[in-house]
Design a protein around this motif. Structure first.
Motif, PDB file in Angstrom:
ATOM      1  N   ASN A   1       0.840  -1.184   0.000  1.00  0.00           N
ATOM      2  CA  ASN A   1       0.000   0.000   0.000  1.00  0.00           C
ATOM      3  C   ASN A   1       0.881   1.241   0.000  1.00  0.00           C
ATOM      4  N   ALA A   2       0.260   2.388  -0.187  1.00  0.00           N
ATOM      5  CA  ALA A   2       0.984   3.651  -0.034  1.00  0.00           C
ATOM      6  C   ALA A   2       1.407   3.784   1.429  1.00  0.00           C
ATOM      7  N   ILE A   3       2.579   4.315   1.651  1.00  0.00           N
ATOM      8  CA  ILE A   3       3.140   4.329   2.996  1.00  0.00           C
ATOM      9  C   ILE A   3       3.562   5.721   3.422  1.00  0.00           C
ATOM     10  N   ASN A   4       3.357   6.008   4.710  1.00  0.00           N
ATOM     11  CA  ASN A   4       3.872   7.219   5.352  1.00  0.00           C
ATOM     12  C   ASN A   4       5.297   6.908   5.777  1.00  0.00           C
ATOM     13  N   LEU A   5       6.267   7.591   5.178  1.00  0.00           N
ATOM     14  CA  LEU A   5       7.670   7.253   5.421  1.00  0.00           C
ATOM     15  C   LEU A   5       8.109   7.555   6.858  1.00  0.00           C
ATOM     16  N   SER A   6       7.446   8.484   7.498  1.00  0.00           N
ATOM     17  CA  SER A   6       7.836   8.848   8.867  1.00  0.00           C
ATOM     18  C   SER A   6       7.375   7.809   9.875  1.00  0.00           C
ATOM     19  N   THR A   7       6.141   7.367   9.716  1.00  0.00           N
ATOM     20  CA  THR A   7       5.579   6.414  10.676  1.00  0.00           C
ATOM     21  C   THR A   7       5.748   4.967  10.234  1.00  0.00           C
ATOM     22  N   ARG A   8       6.026   4.784   8.958  1.00  0.00           N
ATOM     23  CA  ARG A   8       6.100   3.448   8.333  1.00  0.00           C
ATOM     24  C   ARG A   8       4.769   2.713   8.545  1.00  0.00           C
ATOM     25  N   ARG A   9       3.703   3.468   8.401  1.00  0.00           N
ATOM     26  CA  ARG A   9       2.352   2.915   8.434  1.00  0.00           C
ATOM     27  C   ARG A   9       1.612   3.352   7.170  1.00  0.00           C
ATOM     28  N   LEU A  10       0.384   2.850   7.002  1.00  0.00           N
ATOM     29  CA  LEU A  10      -0.444   3.229   5.859  1.00  0.00           C
ATOM     30  C   LEU A  10      -0.502   4.748   5.751  1.00  0.00           C
ATOM     31  N   HIS A  11      -0.322   5.259   4.536  1.00  0.00           N
ATOM     32  CA  HIS A  11      -0.362   6.699   4.328  1.00  0.00           C
ATOM     33  C   HIS A  11      -1.726   7.263   4.742  1.00  0.00           C
ATOM     34  N   ASP A  12      -1.696   8.466   5.291  1.00  0.00           N
ATOM     35  CA  ASP A  12      -2.903   9.094   5.826  1.00  0.00           C
ATOM     36  C   ASP A  12      -3.981   9.322   4.765  1.00  0.00           C
ATOM     37  N   ASP A  13      -3.620   9.354   3.490  1.00  0.00           N
ATOM     38  CA  ASP A  13      -4.591   9.592   2.421  1.00  0.00           C
ATOM     39  C   ASP A  13      -5.426   8.349   2.104  1.00  0.00           C
ATOM     40  N   PHE A  14      -5.064   7.216   2.690  1.00  0.00           N
ATOM     41  CA  PHE A  14      -5.733   5.965   2.342  1.00  0.00           C
ATOM     42  C   PHE A  14      -6.252   5.271   3.603  1.00  0.00           C
ATOM     43  N   HIS A  15      -7.326   4.497   3.412  1.00  0.00           N
ATOM     44  CA  HIS A  15      -7.959   3.877   4.571  1.00  0.00           C
ATOM     45  C   HIS A  15      -8.316   2.418   4.354  1.00  0.00           C
ATOM     46  N   SER A  16      -7.998   1.870   3.189  1.00  0.00           N
ATOM     47  CA  SER A  16      -8.379   0.495   2.925  1.00  0.00           C
ATOM     48  C   SER A  16      -7.196  -0.303   2.409  1.00  0.00           C
ATOM     49  N   TRP A  17      -7.314  -1.611   2.554  1.00  0.00           N
ATOM     50  CA  TRP A  17      -6.271  -2.534   2.160  1.00  0.00           C
ATOM     51  C   TRP A  17      -6.784  -3.498   1.095  1.00  0.00           C
ATOM     52  N   GLY A  18      -5.862  -4.057   0.330  1.00  0.00           N
ATOM     53  CA  GLY A  18      -6.215  -5.118  -0.581  1.00  0.00           C
ATOM     54  C   GLY A  18      -6.404  -6.425   0.175  1.00  0.00           C
ATOM     55  N   GLN A  19      -6.580  -7.499  -0.553  1.00  0.00           N
ATOM     56  CA  GLN A  19      -6.829  -8.798   0.074  1.00  0.00           C
ATOM     57  C   GLN A  19      -5.551  -9.452   0.588  1.00  0.00           C
ATOM     58  N   GLY A  20      -4.434  -8.980   0.107  1.00  0.00           N
ATOM     59  CA  GLY A  20      -3.168  -9.562   0.528  1.00  0.00           C
ATOM     60  C   GLY A  20      -2.887 -10.881  -0.166  1.00  0.00           C
ATOM     61  N   THR A  21      -1.702 -11.409   0.075  1.00  0.00           N
ATOM     62  CA  THR A  21      -1.322 -12.695  -0.479  1.00  0.00           C
ATOM     63  C   THR A  21      -0.656 -13.513   0.632  1.00  0.00           C
ATOM     64  N   GLN A  22      -1.092 -14.761   0.758  1.00  0.00           N
ATOM     65  CA  GLN A  22      -0.632 -15.615   1.863  1.00  0.00           C
ATOM     66  C   GLN A  22       0.727 -16.217   1.545  1.00  0.00           C
TER      67      GLN A  22
END
Length: 123
Positions: free
Chosen positions: A97-118
């Motif tokens: 996903n898009a990432i916030n480089l400072s927090t290393r978490r999901l970027h603040d502009d986004f709120h959803s995730w894909g399904q991922g891959t196992q």
């Protein structure tokens, strides 16, 4: 609205390799750094690696540094995660996903995730 799609996971033996792919929308790909994250059963989602939008800078979590490599193909709007020397503790669902480089978490502009891959590492 989900704008990323992960693929490439599977079952692999310890010491094996896998390459994950993250297909992103052109908007995300051209304007945001992209990160890989993972979530093991019973655990919170954690940061794995990121690559800046230019591709000039990468950063890895301590647990994967030296074993995983993140890269991007601008022509395909795709980010890859090459995973070598896999360990059972790498078993998780992997997300990009898009990432916030400072927090290393999901970027603040986004709120959803894909399904991922196992990814399952087991003998």
């Amino acid at each position: 609205q989900v704008q990323v799609a992960e693929s490439g996971g599977g079952l692999v033996q310890p010491g094996g390799s896998l390459r994950l792919s993250c297909a992103a929308s052109e908007w995300i790909f051209n304007n945001y750094a992209i990160g890989w994250f993972r979530q093991a059963p019973g655990s919170e989602r954690e940061f794995v690696a990121y690559i800046t939008w230019s591709g000039a800078n990468t950063f890895y979590a301590h647990a994967v540094k030296g074993r995983f490599t993140i890269s991007r193909d601008n022509a395909k709007n795709t980010v890859y995660l090459q995973m070598n020397s896999l360990k059972p503790e790498d078993t998780a669902v992997y997300y990009c996903n898009a990432i916030n480089l400072s927090t290393r978490r999901l970027h603040d502009d986004f709120h959803s995730w894909g399904q991922g891959t196992q990814v399952t590492v087991s003998s």
